[in-house]
Design a protein around this motif. Structure first.
Motif, PDB file in Angstrom:
ATOM      1  N   VAL A  78      29.264  40.776  26.153  1.00 22.80           N
ATOM      2  CA  VAL A  78      30.257  40.457  27.185  1.00 22.80           C
ATOM      3  C   VAL A  78      29.543  40.073  28.481  1.00 22.80           C
ATOM      4  CG1 VAL A  78      32.064  41.431  28.670  1.00 22.80           C
ATOM      5  CG2 VAL A  78      32.153  41.798  26.196  1.00 22.80           C
ATOM      6  N   ALA A  79      28.508  40.815  28.836  1.00 23.21           N
ATOM      7  CA  ALA A  79      27.736  40.496  30.047  1.00 23.21           C
ATOM      8  C   ALA A  79      27.073  39.130  29.919  1.00 23.21           C
ATOM      9  CB  ALA A  79      26.690  41.577  30.309  1.00 23.21           C
ATOM     10  N   LEU A  80      26.503  38.839  28.753  1.00 25.08           N
ATOM     11  CA  LEU A  80      25.868  37.538  28.530  1.00 25.08           C
ATOM     12  C   LEU A  80      26.893  36.408  28.606  1.00 25.08           C
ATOM     13  CD1 LEU A  80      23.392  35.840  27.810  1.00 25.08           C
ATOM     14  CD2 LEU A  80      23.843  36.360  25.391  1.00 25.08           C
ATOM     15  N   GLY A  81      28.046  36.600  27.966  1.00 24.37           N
ATOM     16  CA  GLY A  81      29.103  35.592  28.030  1.00 24.37           C
ATOM     17  C   GLY A  81      29.567  35.345  29.458  1.00 24.37           C
ATOM     18  N   THR A  82      29.684  36.431  30.225  1.00 22.92           N
ATOM     19  CA  THR A  82      30.093  36.312  31.626  1.00 22.92           C
ATOM     20  C   THR A  82      29.048  35.549  32.429  1.00 22.92           C
ATOM     21  OG1 THR A  82      31.351  38.369  31.474  1.00 22.92           O
ATOM     22  CG2 THR A  82      30.761  37.601  33.683  1.00 22.92           C
ATOM     23  N   ALA A  83      27.780  35.883  32.242  1.00 18.84           N
ATOM     24  CA  ALA A  83      26.710  35.176  32.950  1.00 18.84           C
ATOM     25  C   ALA A  83      26.707  33.690  32.581  1.00 18.84           C
ATOM     26  CB  ALA A  83      25.353  35.809  32.638  1.00 18.84           C
ATOM     27  N   LEU A  84      26.871  33.383  31.293  1.00 20.75           N
ATOM     28  CA  LEU A  84      26.880  31.988  30.856  1.00 20.75           C
ATOM     29  C   LEU A  84      28.101  31.230  31.384  1.00 20.75           C
ATOM     30  CD1 LEU A  84      25.641  32.394  27.166  1.00 20.75           C
ATOM     31  CD2 LEU A  84      24.394  31.340  29.073  1.00 20.75           C
ATOM     32  N   SER A  85      29.195  31.941  31.656  1.00 23.42           N
ATOM     33  CA  SER A  85      30.392  31.273  32.175  1.00 23.42           C
ATOM     34  C   SER A  85      30.177  30.721  33.582  1.00 23.42           C
ATOM     35  CB  SER A  85      31.599  32.222  32.153  1.00 23.42           C
ATOM     36  OG  SER A  85      31.507  33.203  33.164  1.00 23.42           O
ATOM     37  N   PHE A  86      29.143  31.195  34.254  1.00 31.57           N
ATOM     38  CA  PHE A  86      28.830  30.670  35.589  1.00 31.57           C
ATOM     39  C   PHE A  86      27.978  29.404  35.515  1.00 31.57           C
ATOM     40  CE2 PHE A  86      29.707  35.151  36.645  1.00 31.57           C
ATOM     41  CZ  PHE A  86      30.681  34.955  37.606  1.00 31.57           C
ATOM     42  N   VAL A  87      27.437  29.096  34.349  1.00 34.49           N
ATOM     43  CA  VAL A  87      26.640  27.882  34.162  1.00 34.49           C
ATOM     44  C   VAL A  87      27.588  26.801  33.650  1.00 34.49           C
ATOM     45  CG1 VAL A  87      24.626  26.861  33.069  1.00 34.49           C
ATOM     46  CG2 VAL A  87      24.646  29.311  33.578  1.00 34.49           C
ATOM     47  N   LYS A  88      28.110  26.015  34.566  1.00 34.32           N
ATOM     48  CA  LYS A  88      29.145  25.036  34.237  1.00 34.32           C
ATOM     49  C   LYS A  88      28.554  23.638  34.153  1.00 34.32           C
ATOM     50  CE  LYS A  88      32.649  27.954  36.061  1.00 34.32           C
ATOM     51  NZ  LYS A  88      33.681  28.299  36.912  1.00 34.32           N
ATOM     52  N   VAL A  89      28.802  22.997  33.023  1.00 40.33           N
ATOM     53  CA  VAL A  89      28.396  21.608  32.837  1.00 40.33           C
ATOM     54  C   VAL A  89      29.298  20.729  33.694  1.00 40.33           C
ATOM     55  CG1 VAL A  89      28.097  19.751  31.155  1.00 40.33           C
ATOM     56  CG2 VAL A  89      27.557  22.116  30.515  1.00 40.33           C
ATOM     57  N   TRP A  90      30.597  20.958  33.628  1.00 43.22           N
ATOM     58  CA  TRP A  90      31.539  20.370  34.559  1.00 43.22           C
ATOM     59  C   TRP A  90      32.783  21.237  34.630  1.00 43.22           C
ATOM     60  CZ3 TRP A  90      31.594  17.219  29.960  1.00 43.22           C
ATOM     61  CH2 TRP A  90      32.813  17.099  29.349  1.00 43.22           C
ATOM     62  N   GLU A  91      33.504  21.076  35.753  1.00 48.28           N
ATOM     63  CA  GLU A  91      34.678  21.907  36.004  1.00 48.28           C
ATOM     64  C   GLU A  91      35.876  21.019  36.300  1.00 48.28           C
ATOM     65  OE1 GLU A  91      35.754  25.914  38.542  1.00 48.28           O
ATOM     66  OE2 GLU A  91      33.928  24.832  38.979  1.00 48.28           O
ATOM     67  N   MET A  92      37.002  21.379  35.721  1.00 47.75           N
ATOM     68  CA  MET A  92      38.242  20.643  35.953  1.00 47.75           C
ATOM     69  C   MET A  92      38.822  21.058  37.310  1.00 47.75           C
ATOM     70  SD  MET A  92      38.588  18.731  33.298  1.00 47.75           S
ATOM     71  CE  MET A  92      40.291  18.250  33.186  1.00 47.75           C
TER      72      MET A  92
END
Length: 194
Positions: free
Chosen positions: A17-31
């Motif tokens: 869960v922590a890894l998924g959360t950290a990776l969610s901050f690495v955005k390729v692009w955002e709508m």
């Protein structure tokens, strides 16, 4: 699937869960109105479900959903939604959308291709949740203009296009990541008991 102890399962789930959360901050692009393509942020939750089972997957995905909601709450509140729209958004764009990722392990007993099918199903269900939100909750907002006038008075097409624009790349990236990781003998041995 091997049986592990509760402490092992809790620890692995928390780390993922922590890894998924950290990776969610690495955005390729955002709508512009929420949603983004991230660097494999769903993959750790998919792995929990496939390695520990759907029960652990759903629990971990729910915690992940709550964290995603907490992280984005300020942004969501700034949209000026009515109370009913806000509750619908919190449910369909966060709680349900991210919790369904815990279903990725449904077909793990079918082996490698079962994991890929389960992953595709879980991400597709996340898309459906976002689609429902876009079609039901956001159908009357002026924000449809982000695509010009193409989708004016066409909330079904708007929701498919908007949510598909980021969920399709997320699906592809997550499937590629899952395919690569579950080719690893150690991961397979944990997930499939090989």
């Amino acid at each position: 699937m091997k049986k592990q102890g509760t402490i092992y399962n809790i620890t692995l789930s928390a780390v993922m869960v922590a890894l998924g959360t950290a990776l969610s901050f690495v955005k390729v692009w955002e709508m512009p109105l929420g949603g983004s393509v991230t660097l494999l942020s769903m993959l750790p939750i998919v792995m929990v479900s496939c390695m520990l089972g759907v029960k652990w997957g759903l629990a971990s995905a729910f915690v992940y959903a709550a964290i995603q909601l907490f992280v984005d709450l300020g942004k969501v509140l700034s949209w000026g939604l009515t109370p009913a729209m806000l509750i619908g958004t919190l449910l369909f764009d966060y709680i349900i959308a991210f919790t369904v990722l815990g279903l990725a392990g449904l077909f793990v007993k079918k082996g490698y291709y079962g994991v890929l099918c389960g992953t595709a199903l879980a991400v597709a269900l996340r898309f459906v949740s976002h689609f429902v939100s876009g079609y039901v909750i956001f159908r009357n907002l002026e924000q449809f203009s982000i695509f010009g006038n193409i989708f004016t008075n066409k909330p079904f097409l708007y929701s498919v296009a908007y949510n598909g624009f980021y969920m399709l790349p997320e699906l592809v990236l997550t499937l590629i990541g899952t395919a690569i990781l579950f080719k690893n003998k150690k991961i397979r041995s944990i997930a499939f008991g090989e």
